[in-house]
Scaffold this motif. Structure first.
Motif: not given
Length: 834
Positions: A745, A792, A407
């Motif tokens: 991501h 997330g 992330f």
């Protein structure tokens, strides 16, 4: 943090309490919350236990409190919050007064409720009568009509004369609106069309006196001829629950009756208002003390439930109980027992004895508000065996770090930090929120996890130099363009070599120039893929090394040689070697050399080299390049593979053979000591339990093998060996999810920027400003919903899997059961959650 390393030592204790001090002593233990009682009356029916009468009494008090609380909520009265001043368990004498007060309040509330229902029923009937009188004005003509329901007109001669003249009678009433059509159809059928029905819907709904729900009704007048038809109509009205009311046919009589009904309604409304005021005053007075009473009754009920777990002494003068207590809390328990005896003035003190046992104690990890969330993640997989090494201590760092690898974005991490910091800073205020929902409770319980995940995500985003898919040039790029303008214009796809176009290394993280490079994805793919393998191997090596801590604590020293050594050798000689070759490749091959075999173009693929190593194959290198990175590499690779293959039978046969030989020695020792043992038991004495030892067979979390056949041991060890060998390969590949999710991501963030926000930034003028405002809102919405929430959550679940499967499977058994102490705080918190 010492308490987090492994579960606390537990002691099985036996307590002896005088009956008069039992209630106060258990109350003190409930306030401390560090004792887990055992049921000594397992074979006794729940309805035959000593304190079942007191438990039923508490149930009755709880029923009364629930009834009063329901009435309070009906009136919209807010109960006060007493989280800061929670009352203690009441004395039995106080309960008598409380019981009398609740009985009086309940009786008064029932009487008021019944009177209110009766008055509202009368009010409803008068209201319906008024509506009937008002709405039937247009149903009648000026000519007087014979009312067969009128009590003033009696006598068979008058009725016969009326029937002879052909005059009509009528019935007036009120019926529920949804039944009107069926009612009208039924009247038509029973009269064969000889009933004339006129109706009028009421504009305003009426209130049900029992429930208070609105009721929509319709006023009707049925005209008919004949006494027989009149009886039929009344029966139909009864079947459809229609209310019939007297309605004079004369206009003056109706007006007079309407005036009388309105007067009675005003009087009844005044009485209802006074009743409501009295009810509100009673409920407002009770509501101030009701939360305290509820907590006191719950505590008292919990005390008597716990006392039902005790056993009565033969002399009926002492209560005996057994409980698990953390050894650190033994002084606290002894003080609670002495305080309980002193509270009632008992001359005989209660005392506590620690007894030996062979049972496995419960697992208790003392946590605080920071570590509780991480401990819950571990316990969701399985509660640690007694005194087993606790992974939650290391998860506090490794969990948010591995999450952040997937992330890694400075902007998205900042959003998580702000959300987590808000919950942490306002935790006292937010903890008072009730009925927030299950999702909110999960977020609030993991507020420190979210805060750390955000901080680590900001760190990795800084390393990746990624802020909402954009880079920051904080230290100045170390790359420069050494081509002239004509070369750039003639050949736009130029390649910059570090030897000619770079000055040193960017101080921290990625150089921002990679944001503009055509081979950005290729470079980041290679970088993040190798990084994920490195972190994965280090994580697994750490997990295997943690097994040594368990073996040492439980004195299973043979397992260090028979399990740990072959496992760590197998892992390091294969995948640890692959990680070493990654670093060696980064160091050995550079653009700043004149030796062709050490240039980046000659660097061999680590993956191809590892596959050739396992298959004993060779790959022809390019011209002027070498197949291996150093001279003796093929010989070392053969040695590593040979040792790794030898570790497989080492793991497969080592432990079963060790158990087989030690079992023979134990059998020989038991045979020599059998005569002595028989002589000792012949005395009629019962030997005390040997206690919970930490040896190979009785260790917490270790499986004993005394009663297990050797065939099952061989099968179990074969399964364990195959699982470890295969999982070492699959788990290493599983850590590639760090690379995959990080790449996904970053690409999603870049797509969202280019396809949404950049469209608004390209517009100009007033319309462009307005469009940018709208597009920015959409970009924020997609960022929060997709990149922060969905991505997330995905990264969180993948991180959880890496810890549960890849890391904890190397040393963690999780075969224990949780320590559940008798605690008033836990009981009250559980009631609030339900």
């Amino acid at each position: 943090m010492g308490d987090m390393f492994r579960s606390e030592e537990m002691a099985l204790c036996q307590m002896f309490i005088q009956p008069e001090a039992a209630y106060t002593s258990v109350s003190e233990l409930g306030e401390t919350g560090c004792v887990q009682f055992r049921d000594l009356n397992v074979n006794v029916n729940a309805f035959q236990r000593k304190f079942v009468t007191e438990v039923r009494r508490c149930d009755e008090l709880e029923r009364k409190i629930r009834y009063i609380e329901t009435e309070i909520k009906k009136d919209g009265i807010v109960l006060p919050d007493i989280q800061d001043d929670i009352p203690r368990a009441p004395n039995p004498r106080e309960i008598i007064d409380l019981e009398a007060h609740l009985e009086k309040t309940e009786s008064e509330m029932i009487e008021l409720a019944q009177n209110e229902v009766n008055m509202k029923s009368n009010y409803l009937e008068l209201t319906e009568l008024r509506k009937v009188l008002e709405n039937t004005q247009g149903f009648f003509s000026d000519q007087e009509v014979l009312n067969l329901d009128s009590s003033n007109r009696t006598g068979g001669d008058i009725d016969a004369a009326a029937q002879h003249r052909g005059r009509l009678g009528f019935v007036a009433g009120v019926i529920n609106r949804e039944r009107v059509f069926a009612f009208e159809r039924m009247l038509w059928r029973i009269s064969r069309g000889n009933v004339f029905l006129k109706r009028s819907d009421l504009d305003e709904p009426l209130n049900d006196p029992a429930t208070g729900h609105p009721i929509y009704k319709t006023v009707f007048v049925a005209f008919f001829q004949g006494e027989q038809l009149k009886n039929r109509i009344k029966k139909v009205c009864t079947g459809f629950h229609a209310s019939l009311y007297p309605c004079p046919s004369s206009h003056n009589e109706r007006e007079e009756m309407v005036r009388n009904v309105r007067t009675r309604l005003e009087d009844l409304k005044l009485v209802l208002s006074q009743t409501e005021d009295h009810r509100s005053r009673v409920l407002a007075t009770v509501s101030k003390n009701l939360p305290s009473w509820s907590i006191m009754v719950k505590k008292m009920k919990a005390i008597y439930h716990t006392l039902n777990l005790f056993n009565m002494d033969v002399t009926k003068k002492c209560l005996i109980g057994e409980c698990w207590v953390p050894t650190k809390d033994l002084p606290v328990v002894q003080k609670a027992l002495s305080d309980g005896s002193a509270a009632v003035g008992s001359t005989i003190p209660s005392f506590l004895n620690v007894i030996d046992t062979n049972e496995q104690p419960p697992t208790f990890n003392r946590t605080n508000k920071f570590t509780r969330g991480f401990q819950n993640l571990i316990d969701a997989y399985g509660v640690a065996s007694y005194r087993e090494c606790n992974p939650a201590l290391y998860t506090c760092i490794t969990f948010p770090f591995l999450f952040a690898v997937m992330f890694g974005d400075l902007g998205h991490g900042l959003i998580l930090v702000l959300f987590g910091a808000w919950m942490v800073l306002c935790e006292r205020k937010l903890a008072r929120i009730r009925n927030g929902g299950e999702i909110w409770n999960i977020f609030f319980g993991g507020r420190y996890i979210i805060l750390l995940m955000g901080l680590f995500a900001m760190y990795t985003g800084f390393v990746y130099n990624d802020v909402f898919s954009k880079s920051m040039n904080l230290f100045g790029s170390r790359w420069f363009n050494n081509y002239n303008t004509s070369t750039v214009l003639s050949n736009p796809n130029l390649q910059l070599r570090p030897k000619n176009s770079a000055m040193g290394v960017y101080p921290f993280g990625m150089d921002p120039v990679w944001q503009l490079a055509d081979n950005k994805i290729i470079f980041l793919n290679s970088f993040k893929m190798k990084l994920s393998i490195i972190f994965g191997v280090l994580h697994m090596v750490f997990g295997v090394c943690m097994s040594v801590v368990n073996f040492t604590h439980f004195k299973r020293y043979a397992s260090i040689i028979l399990e740990f050594v072959p496992q760590i050798l197998f892992l390091l000689l294969l995948f640890g070697y692959m990680v070493f070759m990654m670093f060696f490749k980064w160091v050995s091959y550079t653009d700043y050399t004149d030796i062709q075999s050490q240039t980046p173009g000659c660097a061999p693929s680590v993956l191809i080299m590892f596959i050739n190593m396992m298959l004993f194959k060779h790959t022809e290198p390019q011209k002027g390049c070498k197949e291996y990175m150093f001279e003796s590499q093929p010989q070392w690779q053969r040695i590593f593979v040979f040792i790794a293959l030898c570790c497989i039978p080492w793991m497969l046969l080592g432990k079963p053979l060790y158990i087989k030989f030690t079992r023979k020695n134990k059998a020989h020792a038991n045979h020599n000591g059998q005569l002595t043992g028989n002589m000792e038991l012949a005395e009629g004495e019962t030997p005390l339990p040997t206690g919970f030892s930490g040896n190979e067979e009785n260790a917490g979390g270790a499986h004993g093998h005394d009663d297990e056949p050797m065939s099952e041991i061989y099968i179990h060890q074969a399964i364990h060996t195959i699982e470890y060998v295969l999982s070492t390969i699959s788990h290493t590949a599983s850590y590639l999810r760090l690379w995959a999710l990080s790449l996904a991501h970053a690409q999603l963030s870049e797509v969202l920027w280019q396809m949404v926000l950049s469209l608004g930034l390209k517009m100009s003028g007033v319309s462009g400003a307005i469009a940018l405002f709208i597009i920015f809102g959409a970009w924020c919405l997609f960022t929060l919903a997709i990149l922060v929430l969905m991505e997330g959550l995905s990264a969180f679940l993948h991180t959880l899997r890496l810890h549960w499967v890849e890391f904890m499977s190397k040393f963690y058994e999780g075969m224990g059961y949780a320590f559940q102490p008798f605690s008033f705080k836990a009981i009250l918190d559980g009631e609030e959650e339900e």
